[in-house]
Design an enzyme around this catalytic site. Structure first.
Site, mmCIF file in Angstrom:
data_model
loop_
_atom_site.group_PDB
_atom_site.id
_atom_site.type_symbol
_atom_site.label_atom_id
_atom_site.label_comp_id
_atom_site.label_asym_id
_atom_site.label_seq_id
_atom_site.Cartn_x
_atom_site.Cartn_y
_atom_site.Cartn_z
ATOM 1 N N ASP A 129 1.004 -1.287 -0.034
ATOM 2 C CA ASP A 129 -0.077 0.219 -0.067
ATOM 3 C C ASP A 129 0.945 1.089 -0.023
ATOM 4 O OD1 ASP A 129 -2.225 -1.767 0.411
ATOM 5 O OD2 ASP A 129 -2.267 -1.498 2.238
HETATM 6 N N1 URA Z 1 -1.092 -5.868 4.170
HETATM 7 C C1 URA Z 1 -1.935 -4.536 3.928
HETATM 8 O O1 URA Z 1 -2.811 -4.429 4.529
HETATM 9 N N2 URA Z 1 -1.145 -3.789 3.214
HETATM 10 C C2 URA Z 1 0.038 -3.964 2.573
HETATM 11 O O2 URA Z 1 0.826 -3.102 2.096
HETATM 12 C C3 URA Z 1 0.754 -5.210 2.471
HETATM 13 C C4 URA Z 1 -0.200 -6.341 3.345
#
Ligand code: URA
Length: 246
Positions: free
Chosen positions: A101
């Site tokens: 993310d």
């Molecule tokens: N899980 C999440 O919620 N975000 C990420 O970036 C990776 C795993």
């Protein structure tokens, strides 16, 4: 190998633009300007393009310590992507292996090796990804057991059993008495916002999230956020071994 193919394999520009660049005198081989795109490059020759050395490689592999605020994408019209953090003249076929993310930090592998990426990400490969997260709430045995037994996240997704370990319960510098937990999570899936959704399903919020490892590949502690480096041969061999076994 022909000089124009040598350069276009490195995806520095289109083959026709590279031919033009060669004819214009932008390329040297072993220190000599070469204007013939069909010239056969001798093994081990030193080639430069616009003054910069170019080494012929089929695949490239980079480890990036992704900072927050950067997209895990190959291009975006408005926002900075992880590829913008690679140094110098970069080839155009590189991509991040899976997505973190925008606000997640830590280990991201960037390559042009589609086969390796596919095998690392395939659910049946069961490649563990380890994250460290700061959680708003007091994580305890109830959450550990819920993660261990396969959490129902929502009507569309039940997570496979995941590891959850509490590292500490730090003081909150911003709000006295607020429960925080520093935890380590191990998952082998990679669903959209997976860890954040898993914590929401147990009524808690992820405040920060950082990936520490992917299979045998560990985030290099000497890489600051935003920095990257090539994988070492040992790291590459270990990854190749891992995906061969799976
Ligand atoms: N899980 C999440 O919620 N975000 C990420 O970036 C990776 C795993």
């Amino acid at each position: 190998m022909r000089l124009d193919k040598y350069l276009s394999d490195m995806n520095l520009d289109s083959r026709s633009n590279l031919k033009k660049a060669i004819r214009k005198g932008s390329v040297t081989v072993d220190g000599q300007m070469v204007r013939d795109p069909a010239m056969a490059v001798p093994d081990g020759a030193e080639v430069t393009y616009c003054g910069r050395p170019v080494r012929h490689e089929t695949f490239q592999y980079y480890m990036l310590n992704k900072p927050a605020g950067v997209l895990s994408a190959t291009s975006d019209r408005r926002q900075k992507t992880v590829l913008d953090l690679l140094p110098g003249e970069r080839r155009t076929d590189l991509f991040p292996v899976g997505r973190l993310d925008k606000d997640t930090t830590g280990l991201l592998l960037i390559t042009n090796d589609g086969d390796m990426a596919h095998r690392l990400l395939a659910p049946k490969s069961h490649v563990d990804k380890v994250y460290e997260a700061l959680i708003l709430g007091r994580v305890g045995s109830r959450e550990i057991e819920a993660f261990r037994s396969g959490l129902v996240v929502d009507e569309t997704f039940t997570a496979a059993p995941a590891g959850l370990q509490v590292l500490s319960h730090p003081e909150d510098p911003e709000e006295e008495g607020r429960d925080l937990s520093l935890v380590r999570i191990t998952i082998h899936e990679g669903k959209f916002h997976q860890i954040k959704r898993m914590f929401l399903a147990v009524g808690m919020e992820v405040l920060t999230l950082k990936r520490l490892s992917m299979g045998s590949l560990l985030l290099d502690p000497d890489l600051s956020e935003g920095e990257c480096r090539r994988l070492t041969q040992e790291e590459l061999d270990a990854l190749e071994n891992l995906i061969m076994k799976n």
